[in-house]
Scaffold this motif. Structure first.
Motif, short mmCIF file in Angstrom:
data_model
loop_
_atom_site.label_atom_id
_atom_site.label_comp_id
_atom_site.label_asym_id
_atom_site.label_seq_id
_atom_site.Cartn_x
_atom_site.Cartn_y
_atom_site.Cartn_z
N ASN A 270 0.83 -1.21 0.00
CA ASN A 270 0.00 0.00 0.00
C ASN A 270 0.86 1.26 0.00
O ASN A 270 0.51 2.26 -0.63
N LEU A 271 1.99 1.20 0.70
CA LEU A 271 2.90 2.35 0.73
C LEU A 271 3.48 2.61 -0.65
O LEU A 271 3.56 3.77 -1.09
N LEU A 272 3.89 1.55 -1.34
CA LEU A 272 4.45 1.72 -2.68
C LEU A 272 3.39 2.16 -3.69
O LEU A 272 3.65 2.98 -4.56
N ALA A 273 2.20 1.59 -3.56
CA ALA A 273 1.11 1.90 -4.49
C ALA A 273 0.45 3.24 -4.19
O ALA A 273 -0.27 3.78 -5.03
N ARG A 274 0.65 3.76 -2.98
CA ARG A 274 0.05 5.02 -2.54
C ARG A 274 -1.46 4.96 -2.55
O ARG A 274 -2.15 5.94 -2.83
N ARG A 275 -1.97 3.79 -2.24
CA ARG A 275 -3.40 3.58 -2.11
C ARG A 275 -3.65 2.28 -1.38
O ARG A 275 -2.71 1.48 -1.16
N GLU A 276 -4.89 2.05 -0.98
CA GLU A 276 -5.24 0.84 -0.25
C GLU A 276 -5.48 -0.30 -1.25
O GLU A 276 -6.62 -0.68 -1.54
N ALA A 277 -4.39 -0.84 -1.76
CA ALA A 277 -4.50 -1.93 -2.73
C ALA A 277 -4.77 -3.27 -2.07
O ALA A 277 -5.41 -4.14 -2.65
N ALA A 278 -4.30 -3.44 -0.85
CA ALA A 278 -4.49 -4.71 -0.13
C ALA A 278 -5.08 -4.42 1.24
O ALA A 278 -4.85 -3.37 1.84
N ILE A 279 -5.86 -5.37 1.74
CA ILE A 279 -6.48 -5.23 3.06
C ILE A 279 -5.42 -5.42 4.14
O ILE A 279 -4.63 -6.36 4.10
N VAL A 280 -5.42 -4.49 5.11
CA VAL A 280 -4.49 -4.56 6.23
C VAL A 280 -5.29 -4.82 7.49
O VAL A 280 -6.27 -4.13 7.78
N SER A 281 -4.86 -5.84 8.24
CA SER A 281 -5.59 -6.21 9.46
C SER A 281 -4.59 -6.76 10.48
O SER A 281 -3.58 -7.37 10.09
N PRO A 282 -4.84 -6.56 11.77
CA PRO A 282 -3.97 -7.16 12.78
C PRO A 282 -4.10 -8.68 12.86
O PRO A 282 -3.31 -9.34 13.53
N ILE A 283 -5.11 -9.23 12.18
CA ILE A 283 -5.31 -10.68 12.20
C ILE A 283 -4.33 -11.34 11.24
O ILE A 283 -4.26 -10.97 10.06
N ALA A 284 -3.56 -12.28 11.74
CA ALA A 284 -2.58 -12.97 10.91
C ALA A 284 -3.27 -13.77 9.82
O ALA A 284 -4.30 -14.41 10.06
#
Length: 385
Positions: A270-284
């Motif tokens: 997401n940092l490289l893409a500068r957008r929310e391309a992938a879901i980020v969650s604290p769940i492994a």
């Protein structure tokens, strides 16, 4: 030369599914290009109608504004366009070319294309829509472009990054063609010398300065030819030994982000893409499939893949499939970026590499059983974060 005249929309916008643009370019090429333009500009009664002035085809390489009419709709007005005429052979295709710079709305563009199609029946002009790549094909057939330049033109049209553009322009300039032609000249010269020695080995012109030295002239010719061929082979090998830079620049660098679950791989993407391309969650184990994003990194086209977290064991069949796909993407990548806990960086990377090595061995066994081979993706560049 082709006997039929063809036309096509050469710019973006105006087409079906395309967005409107300020200007669209429609090109006509072939022996009846000027006749097709004249038919669009002049309704049949224009010579007798005082309100309609007969419009002429512009002089070659001069721009002129002309009104266009639709012969399939009682010659209703189509557009007022800027017209350019390139006469044969000084044109892209080597044939007569007409460029219609129309307004870029869908209604105007589709109207002009429809009007051009109707000329085959209303004006008895042998005209049709161009096939895909036909303009470039005609340029190649008429010796306006060489094969490597055709390839470069295709690359330039679809270039996404500055490096792709630069590479395509260098090839379009003819540098690759000149290099290949120099190789061809050396090979042809070597073949001619070899045939001369074989066929006329006893000829006095092939003798050395000392006529008593039997075969000295032949040896001189063979030595010179051998040196040229050896030098040519070395040049070819050096040309091929470029790490596939040209292919990578054209097709893009494949980057795989790998690591254990919940290490921050999706956050990096997401940092490289500068957008929310992938879901980020604290769940492994949030990412189960491969998420790919195409981006321009420093002028280089890159396909960055976020993959499922890799760990030693799991009973989840979906996660197992995600890990299998992650390994496949990583092994096929040019660059692997390992994202691990900084407090256990060395052991974390060692575990990842061990897992990938096992996956590669399993893949090799499967391919051996199937009788297939794997291609080396060039992976192995590892960055530590």
């Amino acid at each position: 030369l082709s006997t039929d005249t063809v036309f096509a929309l050469s710019s973006g916008g105006g087409g079906l599914g395309g967005t409107a643009t300020a200007v669209a370019v429609i090109r006509i090429t072939g022996p009846q290009s000027a006749e097709a333009l004249f038919a669009l500009m002049n309704p049949p009664n224009s010579s007798s109608n005082k309100q309609l002035k007969v419009q002429t085809v512009p002089k070659p390489r001069y721009a002129a504004v002309r009104k266009l009419y639709d012969p399939s709709d009682s010659y209703s007005p189509l557009d007022e366009s800027l017209i350019l005429y390139f006469s044969s052979p000084r044109s892209f295709t080597g044939e007569d070319i007409i460029e219609l710079h129309t307004h870029g709305s869908r209604a105007v563009v589709q109207g002009v294309l429809s009007a051009l199609s109707s000329l085959s029946t209303t004006s008895n002009i042998n005209i049709r829509p161009a096939e895909r790549g036909e303009f470039t094909s005609r340029a190649y057939s008429n010796n306006k472009l060489e094969l490597t330049q055709v390839e470069a033109l295709a690359d330039l049209i679809v270039a996404d990054t500055s490096q792709q553009r630069k590479q395509a322009l260098l090839q379009l300039d003819g540098r690759l063609s000149r290099l290949y032609e120099s190789w061809r000249t050396i090979l042809t010269k070597g073949l001619a010398h070899a045939e001369a020695v074989i066929d006329f080995g006893d000829d006095e012109d092939l003798m050395g300065e000392d006529e008593n030295m039997d075969g000295a002239g032949q040896e001189d010719v063979w030595t010179s030819m051998r040196d040229d061929i050896v030098s040519l082979r070395m040049g070819m090998e050096e040309h091929l030994r470029d790490g596939k830079r040209g292919e990578i620049t054209r097709d893009g660098v494949r980057v795989a982000i790998v690591g254990p679950p919940n290490a921050g791989k999706s956050s990096l993407l997401n940092l490289l893409a500068r957008r929310e391309a992938a879901i980020v969650s604290p769940i492994a184990g949030t990412t189960r499939d491969v998420v790919e994003v195409n981006m321009d990194l420093g002028g280089v086209r890159c396909t960055v893949s976020d993959t499922a977290g890799l760990r030693d064991e799991t009973n989840d069949t979906i996660e197992q499939e995600g890990m299998k796909r992650a390994c496949a993407v990583a092994l096929d990548s040019h660059v692997m970026v390992c994202v691990v806990d900084a407090t256990h960086a060395v052991s974390g990377i060692e575990n990842l590499l061990s897992t990938l090595q096992e996956a590669q061995n399993d893949l090799a066994k499967e391919n051996e059983a199937d009788g297939t081979t794997t291609t080396d993706g060039g992976g192995g560049g590892v960055g530590v974060l």
